[in-house]
Scaffold this motif. Structure first.
Motif, PDB file in Angstrom:
ATOM      1  N   GLY A   1       7.372  13.977   6.199  1.00  0.00           N
ATOM      2  CA  GLY A   1       6.183  14.571   5.718  1.00  0.00           C
ATOM      3  C   GLY A   1       5.803  14.060   4.287  1.00  0.00           C
ATOM      4  O   GLY A   1       4.593  13.806   4.045  1.00  0.00           O
ATOM      5  N   ALA A   2       6.657  14.003   3.480  1.00  0.00           N
ATOM      6  CA  ALA A   2       6.417  13.485   2.080  1.00  0.00           C
ATOM      7  C   ALA A   2       6.084  12.023   2.015  1.00  0.00           C
ATOM      8  O   ALA A   2       5.162  11.807   1.334  1.00  0.00           O
ATOM      9  CB  ALA A   2       7.877  13.884   1.080  1.00  0.00           C
ATOM     10  N   VAL A   3       6.823  11.263   2.721  1.00  0.00           N
ATOM     11  CA  VAL A   3       6.740   9.822   2.664  1.00  0.00           C
ATOM     12  C   VAL A   3       5.418   9.679   3.209  1.00  0.00           C
ATOM     13  O   VAL A   3       4.587   8.911   2.783  1.00  0.00           O
ATOM     14  CB  VAL A   3       7.527   8.997   3.622  1.00  0.00           C
ATOM     15  N   LEU A   4       4.868  10.323   4.496  1.00  0.00           N
ATOM     16  CA  LEU A   4       3.517  10.020   5.065  1.00  0.00           C
ATOM     17  C   LEU A   4       2.343  10.561   3.817  1.00  0.00           C
ATOM     18  O   LEU A   4       1.493  10.177   3.727  1.00  0.00           O
ATOM     19  CB  LEU A   4       3.142  10.821   6.319  1.00  0.00           C
ATOM     20  N   TRP A   5       2.547  11.692   3.171  1.00  0.00           N
ATOM     21  CA  TRP A   5       1.855  12.390   2.156  1.00  0.00           C
ATOM     22  C   TRP A   5       1.657  11.341   1.072  1.00  0.00           C
ATOM     23  O   TRP A   5       0.340  10.998   0.842  1.00  0.00           O
ATOM     24  CB  TRP A   5       2.430  13.579   1.803  1.00  0.00           C
ATOM     25  N   LEU A   6       2.590  10.714   0.511  1.00  0.00           N
ATOM     26  CA  LEU A   6       2.592   9.779  -0.432  1.00  0.00           C
ATOM     27  C   LEU A   6       1.832   8.596  -0.035  1.00  0.00           C
ATOM     28  O   LEU A   6       1.062   8.036  -0.765  1.00  0.00           O
ATOM     29  CB  LEU A   6       4.108   9.433  -0.880  1.00  0.00           C
ATOM     30  N   LEU A   7       2.138   8.120   1.237  1.00  0.00           N
ATOM     31  CA  LEU A   7       1.185   6.852   1.613  1.00  0.00           C
ATOM     32  C   LEU A   7      -0.087   7.134   1.610  1.00  0.00           C
ATOM     33  O   LEU A   7      -0.909   6.203   1.532  1.00  0.00           O
ATOM     34  CB  LEU A   7       2.058   6.579   2.721  1.00  0.00           C
ATOM     35  N   GLY A   8      -0.376   8.349   2.336  1.00  0.00           N
ATOM     36  CA  GLY A   8      -1.673   8.778   2.479  1.00  0.00           C
ATOM     37  C   GLY A   8      -2.691   8.966   1.033  1.00  0.00           C
ATOM     38  O   GLY A   8      -3.875   8.583   0.929  1.00  0.00           O
ATOM     39  N   THR A   9      -1.886   9.350   0.223  1.00  0.00           N
ATOM     40  CA  THR A   9      -2.331   9.441  -1.260  1.00  0.00           C
ATOM     41  C   THR A   9      -2.788   8.224  -1.727  1.00  0.00           C
ATOM     42  O   THR A   9      -3.514   8.082  -2.980  1.00  0.00           O
ATOM     43  CB  THR A   9      -1.636  10.437  -2.291  1.00  0.00           C
ATOM     44  N   ALA A  10      -1.892   7.202  -1.592  1.00  0.00           N
ATOM     45  CA  ALA A  10      -1.778   5.797  -1.990  1.00  0.00           C
ATOM     46  C   ALA A  10      -2.868   5.157  -1.473  1.00  0.00           C
ATOM     47  O   ALA A  10      -3.468   3.987  -1.992  1.00  0.00           O
ATOM     48  CB  ALA A  10      -0.568   5.195  -2.010  1.00  0.00           C
ATOM     49  N   GLY A  11      -3.845   5.410  -0.565  1.00  0.00           N
ATOM     50  CA  GLY A  11      -4.829   4.724   0.230  1.00  0.00           C
ATOM     51  C   GLY A  11      -4.419   4.053   1.183  1.00  0.00           C
ATOM     52  O   GLY A  11      -5.050   3.057   1.722  1.00  0.00           O
TER      53      GLY A  11
ATOM     54  N   PRO B   1      -3.679   2.902   5.086  1.00  0.00           N
ATOM     55  CA  PRO B   1      -3.867   3.605   6.367  1.00  0.00           C
ATOM     56  C   PRO B   1      -2.506   3.704   6.983  1.00  0.00           C
ATOM     57  O   PRO B   1      -1.495   3.080   7.052  1.00  0.00           O
ATOM     58  CB  PRO B   1      -4.634   2.475   7.180  1.00  0.00           C
ATOM     59  N   ILE B   2      -2.390   4.919   7.690  1.00  0.00           N
ATOM     60  CA  ILE B   2      -1.336   5.121   8.542  1.00  0.00           C
ATOM     61  C   ILE B   2      -1.530   5.432   9.884  1.00  0.00           C
ATOM     62  O   ILE B   2      -2.210   6.123  10.362  1.00  0.00           O
ATOM     63  CB  ILE B   2      -0.556   6.495   7.909  1.00  0.00           C
ATOM     64  N   GLY B   3      -0.979   4.505  10.884  1.00  0.00           N
ATOM     65  CA  GLY B   3      -1.333   4.658  12.172  1.00  0.00           C
ATOM     66  C   GLY B   3      -2.685   4.430  12.607  1.00  0.00           C
ATOM     67  O   GLY B   3      -3.300   4.809  13.457  1.00  0.00           O
ATOM     68  N   GLY B   4      -3.393   3.435  11.865  1.00  0.00           N
ATOM     69  CA  GLY B   4      -4.934   3.161  12.084  1.00  0.00           C
ATOM     70  C   GLY B   4      -5.683   4.147  11.611  1.00  0.00           C
ATOM     71  O   GLY B   4      -6.959   4.076  11.649  1.00  0.00           O
ATOM     72  N   ARG B   5      -5.459   5.190  10.876  1.00  0.00           N
ATOM     73  CA  ARG B   5      -6.279   6.161  10.183  1.00  0.00           C
ATOM     74  C   ARG B   5      -6.087   6.018   8.904  1.00  0.00           C
ATOM     75  O   ARG B   5      -5.274   5.698   8.035  1.00  0.00           O
ATOM     76  CB  ARG B   5      -5.353   7.532  10.515  1.00  0.00           C
ATOM     77  N   ALA B   6      -7.430   6.225   8.153  1.00  0.00           N
ATOM     78  CA  ALA B   6      -7.411   6.165   6.704  1.00  0.00           C
ATOM     79  C   ALA B   6      -6.544   7.059   5.932  1.00  0.00           C
ATOM     80  O   ALA B   6      -6.170   7.074   4.896  1.00  0.00           O
ATOM     81  CB  ALA B   6      -8.901   6.001   6.331  1.00  0.00           C
ATOM     82  N   HIS B   7      -6.588   8.475   6.575  1.00  0.00           N
ATOM     83  CA  HIS B   7      -6.011   9.547   5.858  1.00  0.00           C
ATOM     84  C   HIS B   7      -4.802  10.030   6.743  1.00  0.00           C
ATOM     85  O   HIS B   7      -5.183  10.048   8.020  1.00  0.00           O
ATOM     86  CB  HIS B   7      -6.659  10.439   5.446  1.00  0.00           C
ATOM     87  N   TYR B   8      -3.918  10.468   6.301  1.00  0.00           N
ATOM     88  CA  TYR B   8      -2.662  11.337   7.221  1.00  0.00           C
ATOM     89  C   TYR B   8      -3.331  12.398   7.916  1.00  0.00           C
ATOM     90  O   TYR B   8      -2.945  12.718   8.994  1.00  0.00           O
ATOM     91  CB  TYR B   8      -1.453  11.548   6.262  1.00  0.00           C
ATOM     92  N   TRP B   9      -4.164  13.267   7.052  1.00  0.00           N
ATOM     93  CA  TRP B   9      -4.837  14.381   7.665  1.00  0.00           C
ATOM     94  C   TRP B   9      -5.848  14.177   8.499  1.00  0.00           C
ATOM     95  O   TRP B   9      -6.711  14.812   8.942  1.00  0.00           O
ATOM     96  CB  TRP B   9      -4.747  15.394   6.474  1.00  0.00           C
TER      97      TRP B   9
END
Length: 51
Positions: free
Chosen positions: A31-41, A43-51
């Motif tokens: 969760g922390a890694v996904l949160w950091l990647l999401g705040t860095a801008g 894309p995760i799994g084709g989505r621009a934001h983790y949430w």
């Protein structure tokens, strides 16, 4: 995911169940890694934001 990992970690420590502690730590780290990647801008799994 961070909250779920924290809850499982606390339950594992309080109840003395090692597998809950392990799962809690893993979920907390993921969760922390996904949160950091999401705040860095990034894309995760084709989505621009983790949430």
């Amino acid at each position: 995911m961070i909250i779920l990992g924290l809850v499982l970690l606390i339950l594992g420590l309080v109840l003395g169940i090692g597998i809950l502690t392990t799962i809690g730590v893993v979920l907390l780290l993921i969760g922390a890694v996904l949160w950091l990647l999401g705040t860095a801008g990034r894309p995760i799994g084709g989505r621009a934001h983790y949430w």
